[in-house]
Design a protein around this motif. Structure first.
Motif, PDB file in Angstrom:
ATOM      1  N   MET A 176       0.853  -1.213   0.000  1.00 36.69           N
ATOM      2  CA  MET A 176       0.000   0.000   0.000  1.00 36.69           C
ATOM      3  C   MET A 176       0.872   1.240   0.000  1.00 36.69           C
ATOM      4  SD  MET A 176      -3.261   0.386  -0.012  1.00 36.69           S
ATOM      5  CE  MET A 176      -4.422   1.701   0.171  1.00 36.69           C
ATOM      6  N   ALA A 177       1.902   1.229   0.760  1.00 36.66           N
ATOM      7  CA  ALA A 177       2.820   2.360   0.806  1.00 36.66           C
ATOM      8  C   ALA A 177       3.553   2.488  -0.511  1.00 36.66           C
ATOM      9  CB  ALA A 177       3.811   2.170   1.952  1.00 36.66           C
ATOM     10  N   LYS A 178       3.794   1.375  -1.182  1.00 40.77           N
ATOM     11  CA  LYS A 178       4.505   1.402  -2.463  1.00 40.77           C
ATOM     12  C   LYS A 178       3.637   2.069  -3.524  1.00 40.77           C
ATOM     13  CE  LYS A 178       6.880  -1.655  -5.731  1.00 40.77           C
ATOM     14  NZ  LYS A 178       7.265  -3.063  -6.037  1.00 40.77           N
ATOM     15  N   ASP A 179       2.307   1.778  -3.558  1.00 36.69           N
ATOM     16  CA  ASP A 179       1.413   2.412  -4.530  1.00 36.69           C
ATOM     17  C   ASP A 179       1.328   3.927  -4.310  1.00 36.69           C
ATOM     18  OD1 ASP A 179       0.934  -0.046  -5.593  1.00 36.69           O
ATOM     19  OD2 ASP A 179      -0.899  -0.385  -4.415  1.00 36.69           O
ATOM     20  N   ARG A 180       1.316   4.369  -3.035  1.00 34.83           N
ATOM     21  CA  ARG A 180       1.263   5.807  -2.737  1.00 34.83           C
ATOM     22  C   ARG A 180       2.532   6.486  -3.213  1.00 34.83           C
ATOM     23  NH1 ARG A 180       0.701   5.453   2.217  1.00 34.83           N
ATOM     24  NH2 ARG A 180      -1.580   5.369   2.271  1.00 34.83           N
ATOM     25  N   LYS A 181       3.658   5.818  -3.078  1.00 36.37           N
ATOM     26  CA  LYS A 181       4.937   6.396  -3.497  1.00 36.37           C
ATOM     27  C   LYS A 181       4.992   6.525  -5.008  1.00 36.37           C
ATOM     28  CE  LYS A 181       9.923   5.774  -3.034  1.00 36.37           C
ATOM     29  NZ  LYS A 181      11.006   4.936  -2.476  1.00 36.37           N
ATOM     30  N   GLN A 182       4.450   5.522  -5.740  1.00 33.98           N
ATOM     31  CA  GLN A 182       4.459   5.583  -7.205  1.00 33.98           C
ATOM     32  C   GLN A 182       3.550   6.707  -7.713  1.00 33.98           C
ATOM     33  OE1 GLN A 182       3.364   1.667  -8.531  1.00 33.98           O
ATOM     34  NE2 GLN A 182       5.396   0.772  -8.123  1.00 33.98           N
ATOM     35  N   SER A 183       2.384   6.902  -7.061  1.00 35.04           N
ATOM     36  CA  SER A 183       1.477   7.990  -7.464  1.00 35.04           C
ATOM     37  C   SER A 183       2.122   9.351  -7.224  1.00 35.04           C
ATOM     38  CB  SER A 183       0.155   7.873  -6.714  1.00 35.04           C
ATOM     39  OG  SER A 183       0.369   8.014  -5.321  1.00 35.04           O
ATOM     40  N   ASP A 184       2.874   9.483  -6.148  1.00 37.03           N
ATOM     41  CA  ASP A 184       3.572  10.743  -5.885  1.00 37.03           C
ATOM     42  C   ASP A 184       4.641  10.998  -6.937  1.00 37.03           C
ATOM     43  OD1 ASP A 184       1.985  11.165  -3.704  1.00 37.03           O
ATOM     44  OD2 ASP A 184       3.433  10.353  -2.252  1.00 37.03           O
ATOM     45  N   ASP A 185       5.304   9.932  -7.401  1.00 40.56           N
ATOM     46  CA  ASP A 185       6.348  10.103  -8.418  1.00 40.56           C
ATOM     47  C   ASP A 185       5.755  10.608  -9.726  1.00 40.56           C
ATOM     48  OD1 ASP A 185       8.197   9.267  -6.605  1.00 40.56           O
ATOM     49  OD2 ASP A 185       8.211   7.163  -7.283  1.00 40.56           O
ATOM     50  N   TYR A 186       4.509  10.162 -10.066  1.00 40.94           N
ATOM     51  CA  TYR A 186       3.867  10.624 -11.297  1.00 40.94           C
ATOM     52  C   TYR A 186       3.265  12.029 -11.129  1.00 40.94           C
ATOM     53  CZ  TYR A 186       4.279   5.980 -13.386  1.00 40.94           C
ATOM     54  OH  TYR A 186       4.753   4.824 -13.900  1.00 40.94           O
ATOM     55  N   GLY A 224       4.275  14.635  -9.347  1.00 37.30           N
ATOM     56  CA  GLY A 224       5.246  15.726  -9.345  1.00 37.30           C
ATOM     57  C   GLY A 224       5.560  16.217 -10.754  1.00 37.30           C
ATOM     58  N   PRO A 225       5.957  15.340 -11.678  1.00 38.81           N
ATOM     59  CA  PRO A 225       6.253  15.797 -13.044  1.00 38.81           C
ATOM     60  C   PRO A 225       5.028  16.390 -13.735  1.00 38.81           C
ATOM     61  CG  PRO A 225       7.247  13.675 -12.645  1.00 38.81           C
ATOM     62  CD  PRO A 225       6.371  13.942 -11.472  1.00 38.81           C
ATOM     63  N   LEU A 226       3.819  15.826 -13.491  1.00 37.73           N
ATOM     64  CA  LEU A 226       2.623  16.370 -14.120  1.00 37.73           C
ATOM     65  C   LEU A 226       2.342  17.808 -13.646  1.00 37.73           C
ATOM     66  CD1 LEU A 226       0.244  13.269 -14.074  1.00 37.73           C
ATOM     67  CD2 LEU A 226       1.397  14.268 -16.054  1.00 37.73           C
ATOM     68  N   LYS A 227       2.533  18.046 -12.372  1.00 44.26           N
ATOM     69  CA  LYS A 227       2.325  19.405 -11.839  1.00 44.26           C
ATOM     70  C   LYS A 227       3.290  20.386 -12.468  1.00 44.26           C
ATOM     71  CE  LYS A 227       0.466  18.051  -7.330  1.00 44.26           C
ATOM     72  NZ  LYS A 227       0.685  18.077  -5.867  1.00 44.26           N
ATOM     73  N   ARG A 228       4.552  19.951 -12.587  1.00 39.76           N
ATOM     74  CA  ARG A 228       5.538  20.867 -13.179  1.00 39.76           C
ATOM     75  C   ARG A 228       5.231  21.127 -14.649  1.00 39.76           C
ATOM     76  NH1 ARG A 228       8.847  17.876  -9.635  1.00 39.76           N
ATOM     77  NH2 ARG A 228       9.380  16.359 -11.284  1.00 39.76           N
ATOM     78  N   LEU A 229       4.770  20.059 -15.370  1.00 43.09           N
ATOM     79  CA  LEU A 229       4.415  20.227 -16.770  1.00 43.09           C
ATOM     80  C   LEU A 229       3.222  21.168 -16.930  1.00 43.09           C
ATOM     81  CD1 LEU A 229       4.791  19.394 -19.735  1.00 43.09           C
ATOM     82  CD2 LEU A 229       3.272  17.438 -19.314  1.00 43.09           C
ATOM     83  N   PHE A 230       2.213  20.981 -16.073  1.00 39.61           N
ATOM     84  CA  PHE A 230       1.026  21.855 -16.140  1.00 39.61           C
ATOM     85  C   PHE A 230       1.397  23.305 -15.846  1.00 39.61           C
ATOM     86  CE2 PHE A 230      -2.553  23.882 -13.965  1.00 39.61           C
ATOM     87  CZ  PHE A 230      -3.491  23.845 -14.994  1.00 39.61           C
ATOM     88  N   LEU A 231       2.263  23.511 -14.877  1.00 40.55           N
ATOM     89  CA  LEU A 231       2.686  24.870 -14.525  1.00 40.55           C
ATOM     90  C   LEU A 231       3.456  25.510 -15.672  1.00 40.55           C
ATOM     91  CD1 LEU A 231       2.825  27.095 -12.400  1.00 40.55           C
ATOM     92  CD2 LEU A 231       4.873  25.990 -11.471  1.00 40.55           C
ATOM     93  N   GLY A 232       4.340  24.693 -16.339  1.00 37.05           N
ATOM     94  CA  GLY A 232       5.105  25.250 -17.461  1.00 37.05           C
ATOM     95  C   GLY A 232       4.200  25.638 -18.610  1.00 37.05           C
TER      96      GLY A 232
END
Length: 315
Positions: free
Chosen positions: A1-11, A13-21
């Motif tokens: 369960m902790a592993k799935d939360r970590k993978q979602s956080d990894d995805y 972060g880049p999406l937020k930066r892309l949307f902001l750019g």
């Protein structure tokens, strides 16, 4: 369960930066387009505004309402501050109004004093009524003029309308005036136009009685009453008041002086009258002289009011 939360956080972060750019690039492009000065771009801007702004009225309504509310609140604050300032100015104006009314009344009384017609041989000293020491048994006032101003016992005192009383005590800086209404006051007068001689007898009322008339039938209410000068009590010709009649039919005097507003009094210098060295000579004795008839009334006045030095009034 902790592993799935970590993978979602990894995805995420880049999406937020892309949307902001992408958002920054769009805003920069919009800024550049809006700054370009070209007819085509101007037509494009107008088309965008026509297409977007009318559809956003529902979204701008809360903003417009909030702005209007803020403006109304600021306007209310300004109105409140102006109201407070106007209240302070109104209080100041009321104070100035009261001062102006007092000065107007004082000026009117002084003008009344100047309009009094006196014998050219008579001079006067004007004093301010500093205290009222009257009582149910004695009516008098104090003036702020005294021996330093040359005031002498026995001199007459007038306001702007008529005779008020007589000096009955002199200090260095003040003097006392016994009013005509005092029980010790006996004033010889002449009633005009009949010329009848009489006495005004103080009885602590606002309308003292008129007594010792030679012919009461020739006197009518409204007749003018002036000092007669008999016995050297007062200079002749000073206005005292008018004849009035009470419900019982007795003749009384309606005083010309305004006893309700005695603020300034004019003390008449009368060096021709008998000088009174003892203030007790102004107070009536307990035993009144026997009333005389006809021409003897003036003699009674002289014998009662201005006795010779060392001689009792009843002698």
């Amino acid at each position: 369960m902790a592993k799935d939360r970590k993978q979602s956080d990894d995805y995420a972060g880049p999406l937020k930066r892309l949307f902001l750019g992408v958002l920054l690039v769009c805003l920069l492009g919009l800024f550049l387009v809006w700054r370009i000065d070209s007819p085509r771009v101007e037509r494009f801007r107008a088309a965008v505004i026509d297409a977007v702004v009318p559809n956003l009225d529902w979204a701008m309504a809360p903003v417009t309402g909030t702005v209007n509310l803020l403006r109304d609140f600021q306007s209310y604050q300004r109105i409140y501050s102006q109201n407070q300032e106007l209240r302070r100015e109104l209080q100041q104006m009321q104070a100035w109004k009261e001062a102006a009314l007092q000065l107007e009344q004082e000026n009117a009384r002084l003008l009344d004093l100047n309009n009094v017609r006196l014998d050219p041989r008579l001079t006067y000293v004007t004093g301010v009524v500093s205290a009222d020491s009257g009582s149910p048994f004695r009516q008098s006032v104090l003036l702020n003029v005294g021996a330093r101003d040359g005031i002498v016992d026995g001199w007459a005192a007038m306001d702007g309308l008529g005779l008020v009383g007589r000096i009955s005590g002199v200090g260095q800086n003040s003097s006392r005036v016994i009013l005509l209404t005092d029980t010790s006051s006996r004033i010889p007068v002449t009633v005009q136009p009949s010329g009848q001689r009489a006495l005004i007898l103080g009885d602590n009322t606002a309308a003292p009685p008129i007594d010792f008339l030679e012919d009461a039938g020739s006197v009518r209410p409204g007749d003018r009453v002036i000092t007669s000068g008999d016995g050297g009590v007062f200079p002749s010709g000073l206005l005292v008041g008018q004849v009035a009649q009470d419900p019982g039919g007795r003749l009384r005097l309606r005083l010309a002086a305004d006893y309700e507003r005695l603020e300034f009094l004019r003390v008449l210098r009368n060096h021709g009258s008998t000088r009174i060295d003892d203030t007790g000579d102004l107070i009536a004795p307990d035993a009144m002289p026997t009333p005389l008839l006809g021409g003897d009334a003036a003699a009674a006045v002289r014998g009662f009011v201005a006795p010779d030095a060392g001689t009792a009034p009843n002698e």
